[in-house]
Enzyme design. Structure first.
Site, PDB file in Angstrom:
ATOM      1  N   HIS A 186       0.816  -1.218   0.000  1.00 15.20           N
ATOM      2  CA  HIS A 186       0.000   0.000   0.000  1.00 15.20           C
ATOM      3  C   HIS A 186       0.853   1.273   0.000  1.00 15.20           C
ATOM      4  CE1 HIS A 186      -3.477  -2.433   2.040  1.00 15.20           C
ATOM      5  NE2 HIS A 186      -3.264  -2.781   0.793  1.00 15.20           N
TER       6      HIS A 186
ATOM      7  N   PHE B  63      -0.751  -8.358   4.699  1.00 15.37           N
ATOM      8  CA  PHE B  63       0.564  -7.734   4.565  1.00 15.37           C
ATOM      9  C   PHE B  63       0.532  -6.380   3.857  1.00 15.37           C
ATOM     10  CE2 PHE B  63       0.872 -12.417   3.874  1.00 15.37           C
ATOM     11  CZ  PHE B  63       1.138 -12.738   5.197  1.00 15.37           C
ATOM     12  N   CYS B  64      -0.541  -5.608   4.064  1.00 10.64           N
ATOM     13  CA  CYS B  64      -0.681  -4.286   3.431  1.00 10.64           C
ATOM     14  C   CYS B  64      -0.474  -4.378   1.919  1.00 10.64           C
ATOM     15  CB  CYS B  64       0.302  -3.281   4.039  1.00 10.64           C
ATOM     16  SG  CYS B  64      -0.081  -2.824   5.727  1.00 10.64           S
ATOM     17  N   ALA B  65      -0.963  -5.477   1.340  1.00 13.22           N
ATOM     18  CA  ALA B  65      -0.893  -5.679  -0.106  1.00 13.22           C
ATOM     19  C   ALA B  65      -2.175  -6.384  -0.528  1.00 13.22           C
ATOM     20  CB  ALA B  65       0.335  -6.489  -0.484  1.00 13.22           C
TER      21      ALA B  65
END
Length: 585
Positions: A258, A500-502
């Site tokens: 992100h 995982f902020c993805a």
């Protein structure tokens, strides 16, 4: 002691005197408590080709006393002596008992028994002594205080931490902490603000950090600049800010964290390049987007924080430059694990911008950088106008300084930047090719073994050479928060779980490869293990053994998932009746 006794009587006395352990007993002990017993390998160098066990200390029988005195000062340190067939280790163990060591055992049958039992043996990389100027992997591991950290286990007892969360943050080695502490204790002062000795010292050391970082990534400071930030997100936001007034759109990819996605969205129009079913970038779609749009910037990860997969950043750079665009590489994952060369500006494959952070490169939190073209930095308004960004300020006008100070408003994290530079120098001393080879060996070993477990899904391309030591996986029938909790609470293995902020990338992988069992009230995710400098084959062994245990639902605790937290306690009833954690919102 330079030879093995040949008379049966002496050997029989040694068998009566020296306790012998079976391979299975030693393996179980090393997995659950990998620092309690030090393995001492007394084989000859030509015998090491069969592999090794658990970070052994190598020595010959001739040098046993000297090695023990220098490397094993604690006479109560539990030891296990290993040789090829089990006889030489008896001799060495007897000699250690004579030297006063109180807890010495010999591996019955030696490495032959270990291998015959089907147990994993890592590559014995210390066949010949390392160069005098090269740090050995044992010496590197000794640099990290965290490598001896012990954590409690569910149900009692403790074990050495097996830290497999380097993709999130890496721990600083002692020498980096010492430089950081020395500055904070003895040279603490602001930069560019005074003529006194401490300020001059801090300014000189801070200025040196620009050069260290540029040299580490192959950059030149005559035509480019390094600008310090607090983290990779801010460094990427700075790049997006510098490029915001330039005509064209920004191309992102579905690989991105992100931090290399959301900042670009707020500054202008973006398009997304797809990924393939195995998590690799769809280069054809990326090329189509670049060719069919007016593009000012291609922003992409140097390596995925989910799968570790590394796109060909120089191939993309060449493509971007051919269409008049620039490239930004998010090197948060790449920086400490793979050699980087941004290349000169006249090279069509050069990298225009590159961002990285200290906390993912063995430095403390709070310091990061953006490398980029000086002419673009100087053409943009200051990122954060304030102290240090101007040469002259009147009530009606302001004259801005050149980069990097132009974009470093206020007091920077001086101590953090100094620590970051020393961390990169530490990596440079080891050699990034050596770092990559070490972590690739671990990645290859763990991927081979995890992929062999029925009901375990490893996401991304299967070739370990195409990825860093980052593996996201799921165990069929067990949610990712539960899997991560069991790894930590019952085996001391520190992994991360979630998305995982993805989120776009994880959604694509889960849709293509499946394998997820979501916890009630939680979106599907995965468990991530990621390797670093001080990890060893034993970390691989512990992770694989724990995953095998989880797959057969052999954990001992009871777990409750409450929001983002998982609480565990020892099971009060028969484990074979309990198949899943209790869940609550």
């Amino acid at each position: 002691m330079s030879s093995i006794p040949t008379d049966d009587a002496t050997m029989e006395q040694l068998r009566l005197r020296v306790p012998q352990v079976h391979a299975s007993t030693l393996r179980d002990e090393l997995i659950t408590d990998s620092t309690r017993r030090q393995v001492l390998d007394v084989r000859d160098s030509h015998e090491l080709g069969t592999g090794t066990i658990a970070r052994p200390l190598y020595c010959s029988l001739r040098d046993l006393a000297k090695t023990a005195k220098q490397r094993l000062p604690d006479l109560d340190q539990p030891l296990c002596v290993v040789c090829h067939g089990g006889e030489r280790s008896l001799v060495a163990a007897g000699h250690l008992l004579d030297l006063g060591y109180t807890d010495v055992v010999s591996l019955r049958g030696g490495m032959r028994a270990w291998l015959s039992a089907g147990f994993q043996a890592g590559n014995a990389v210390v066949v010949t002594p390392p160069d005098d100027d090269a740090l050995s992997w044992e010496a590197i591991r000794d640099e990290f205080p965290i490598a001896t950290r012990r954590i409690p286990l569910l149900g009692g007892g403790d074990t050495e931490l097996s830290y497999l969360d380097h993709a999130a943050s890496t721990h600083p080695p002692s020498r980096v902490l010492e430089h950081y502490s020395r500055f904070m204790a003895h040279d603490y002062s602001n930069v560019h603000r005074g003529a006194h000795h401490l300020s001059r010292t801090a300014t000189d050391e801070f200025a040196r950090c620009y050069r260290v970082i540029a040299e580490f990534i192959g950059g030149q400071l005559d035509d480019s600049a390094v600008i310090f930030a607090s983290n990779t997100t801010q460094a990427i936001d700075l790049c997006a800010s510098v490029m915001r007034k330039r005509p064209g759109i920004t191309i992102l990819t579905d690989l991105e964290h992100h931090s290399n996605d959301l900042p670009h969205r707020r500054y202008g129009e973006t398009r997304r390049a797809r990924v393939l079913n195995d998590g690799r970038l769809d280069y054809d779609h990326l090329e189509h987007l670049i060719a069919s749009n007016r593009v000012k910037l291609v922003a992409m990860s140097g390596a995925s924080n989910v799968t570790g997969w590394m796109p060909d950043i120089h191939r993309v750079a060449t493509l971007a430059h051919a269409h008049g665009a620039r490239i930004l590489v998010d090197a948060a994952q790449l920086l400490a694990h793979h050699p980087i060369d941004v290349r000169p500006l006249e090279d069509p494959a050069h990298l225009d911008f590159l961002a990285g952070a200290g906390h993912k490169a063995y430095a403390p939190f709070g310091a990061a950088f953006l490398f980029g073209p000086r002419e673009l930095f100087d053409a943009a308004p200051p990122y954060l106008p304030g102290g240090g960004t101007a040469t002259e300020v009147t009530a009606d006008d302001v004259q801005w300084v050149a980069s990097p100070d132009r974009h470093q408003g206020g007091t920077p994290n001086i101590g953090g930047v100094i620590a970051l530079a020393h961390a990169l120098e530490f990596l440079e001393e080891i050699g990034m090719d050596r770092v990559r080879a070490h972590e690739l060996k671990l990645t290859d070993a763990v991927m081979t073994r995890l992929l062999a477990i029925d009901g375990l899904t490893v996401y991304g391309a299967p070739d370990p050479h195409a990825r860093l030591g980052v593996l996201s996986f799921n165990v069929t029938g067990v949610s990712d928060p539960l899997t991560a909790a069991i790894l930590s609470e019952e085996r001391g293995v520190a992994c991360r779980n979630g998305r995982f902020c993805a989120h776009p990338y994880m959604a694509r992988l889960l849709a293509a490869q499946g394998g997820a069992t979501p916890a009630t009230g939680h979106p599907p995710g995965a468990v991530r293990a990621s390797f670093g400098l001080y990890n060893t084959e034993m970390d691989v062994e512990r992770l694989v053994e724990a995953c095998e245990m989880i797959r057969r639902k052999g954990w001992k605790g009871r777990y409750q998932i409450r929001g983002e937290h998982v609480a565990g306690e020892m099971a009060a009833r028969c484990n074979d009746r309990w198949m899943e954690a209790d869940t609550a919102s």
